[in-house]
Design a protein around this motif. Sequence first.
Motif, PDB file in Angstrom:
ATOM      1  N   LEU A 114       0.824  -1.211   0.000  1.00 21.90           N
ATOM      2  CA  LEU A 114       0.000   0.000   0.000  1.00 21.90           C
ATOM      3  C   LEU A 114       0.857   1.258   0.000  1.00 21.90           C
ATOM      4  O   LEU A 114       0.657   2.171  -0.810  1.00 21.90           O
ATOM      5  CB  LEU A 114      -0.919  -0.008   1.228  1.00 21.90           C
ATOM      6  N   ASN A 117       2.748   1.733  -3.243  1.00 24.67           N
ATOM      7  CA  ASN A 117       1.887   2.182  -4.331  1.00 24.67           C
ATOM      8  C   ASN A 117       1.833   3.695  -4.422  1.00 24.67           C
ATOM      9  O   ASN A 117       1.906   4.268  -5.505  1.00 24.67           O
ATOM     10  CB  ASN A 117       0.470   1.625  -4.145  1.00 24.67           C
ATOM     11  N   LEU A 121       3.127   5.919  -7.464  1.00 24.21           N
ATOM     12  CA  LEU A 121       2.201   6.821  -8.155  1.00 24.21           C
ATOM     13  C   LEU A 121       2.775   8.240  -8.216  1.00 24.21           C
ATOM     14  O   LEU A 121       2.612   8.941  -9.225  1.00 24.21           O
ATOM     15  CB  LEU A 121       0.856   6.833  -7.439  1.00 24.21           C
ATOM     16  N   LEU A 142      -4.562   5.255 -14.694  1.00 20.66           N
ATOM     17  CA  LEU A 142      -3.866   4.452 -13.684  1.00 20.66           C
ATOM     18  C   LEU A 142      -4.840   3.732 -12.749  1.00 20.66           C
ATOM     19  O   LEU A 142      -4.486   2.714 -12.152  1.00 20.66           O
ATOM     20  CB  LEU A 142      -2.934   5.346 -12.866  1.00 20.66           C
ATOM     21  N   SER A 143      -6.062   4.243 -12.629  1.00 26.53           N
ATOM     22  CA  SER A 143      -7.041   3.610 -11.747  1.00 26.53           C
ATOM     23  C   SER A 143      -7.371   2.189 -12.183  1.00 26.53           C
ATOM     24  O   SER A 143      -7.777   1.363 -11.364  1.00 26.53           O
ATOM     25  CB  SER A 143      -8.322   4.448 -11.688  1.00 26.53           C
ATOM     26  N   LEU A 145      -5.200   0.114 -13.096  1.00 25.51           N
ATOM     27  CA  LEU A 145      -4.089  -0.712 -12.607  1.00 25.51           C
ATOM     28  C   LEU A 145      -3.968  -0.678 -11.094  1.00 25.51           C
ATOM     29  O   LEU A 145      -3.527  -1.649 -10.486  1.00 25.51           O
ATOM     30  CB  LEU A 145      -2.772  -0.222 -13.217  1.00 25.51           C
ATOM     31  N   SER A 146      -4.348   0.443 -10.477  1.00 24.06           N
ATOM     32  CA  SER A 146      -4.131   0.621  -9.046  1.00 24.06           C
ATOM     33  C   SER A 146      -5.319   1.343  -8.425  1.00 24.06           C
ATOM     34  O   SER A 146      -5.614   2.482  -8.802  1.00 24.06           O
ATOM     35  CB  SER A 146      -2.855   1.428  -8.801  1.00 24.06           C
ATOM     36  N   GLN A 148      -5.331   2.672  -5.679  1.00 19.68           N
ATOM     37  CA  GLN A 148      -4.810   3.842  -4.975  1.00 19.68           C
ATOM     38  C   GLN A 148      -4.812   5.088  -5.867  1.00 19.68           C
ATOM     39  O   GLN A 148      -4.878   6.205  -5.369  1.00 19.68           O
ATOM     40  CB  GLN A 148      -3.387   3.571  -4.468  1.00 19.68           C
ATOM     41  N   ALA A 149      -4.748   4.899  -7.182  1.00 16.88           N
ATOM     42  CA  ALA A 149      -4.820   6.047  -8.087  1.00 16.88           C
ATOM     43  C   ALA A 149      -6.181   6.718  -7.978  1.00 16.88           C
ATOM     44  O   ALA A 149      -6.286   7.955  -8.000  1.00 16.88           O
ATOM     45  CB  ALA A 149      -4.546   5.606  -9.525  1.00 16.88           C
TER      46      ALA A 149
END
Length: 332
Positions: A114, A117, A121, A142-143, A145-146, A148-149
Amino acid sequence: TMLTDGAAVEDVLLGPGGAAPALAPGTVIADMSTIGPDAAGRVRRRLPEGVAFVDAPVSGSVPQAEAGELVILAGGTEADVARCAGALEALGRVRHVGPPGAGAALKLVLNGVLVANFAVLGEALAVADRLGVDTGLALDALSALSPQAGRLKESTPDETPRFTLGLAAKDLRLALNEARTAEDHTGGAHAGGVLSAVQARVDAALAAGLAGRDLTALAEHTRSRTGRTSPMRVKIGNPPTVPAPPNTAYYHTLYVSGQIALGEDGEIDAPGDIARQSEVIFSLLERILAAHGAGFEDVVNIRSFLTDLDLRREYGAVRARYFTGEPPTSTT
């Protein structure tokens, strides 16, 4: 219990006036803190006879807790976890991940990823800046893929933190320390090169005063440090607040000296491990530079002393992770 760290859990349960001595045999303590398997084991071993312990840290934050959608990572015997499940299910889904200590260990793995990431980013957004890619567009893409994005896109600087950078730093350091301890016991080589680099980013953000901010602040701090394209900020001259030197060839400069691989306990970290010691030293340097509003891109000269020049390749690999732009002059 859901507390800041292992010391807090031990104090509440086993310290003066602690809860554990008053518990009847057959009681089960479910600890939902992020304290790592070593601390969980210490608490478990000190409990009164007949009092059981389940390590049950959670995956999720405030919104998931409010919605009853946390994932509880429970480590313990099947019987003890089953006895806790009814109460824990009020907060979310209980997942029995293994024997005692397994939940505490898995939580460190999750939090390491976490935190990493958000650092990654931040570097990705710095690349987007250089290439002229719109921030919102980059985060949208990017969302996929992640997750967190997506979190980064919706966050605002003044929002109430869901997970502070200070707590994230504690968890990351705990994960690295537990991994190194396990490697020492098995005789393996020290791992964690990428996470050690992430820890350096986190330490720099803490030095910049961001401990109380949400973890998302790590991305923006990393972006600002990585994405700077201006030349080195060394300004030749002397501040008006001090007397000018007698010779105009002399200037005031920030000089950082004497950095060795001291750990948080004041002892030499990982004797004989040049890579780990280099990581410690560069992390210390990054924090010192950040405290003065500077970074590695501002360094113009570095001198390093190795006890064995055959170790320079390992040292150089660590150094290259910190000096990513125009390198300074160097003597080794």
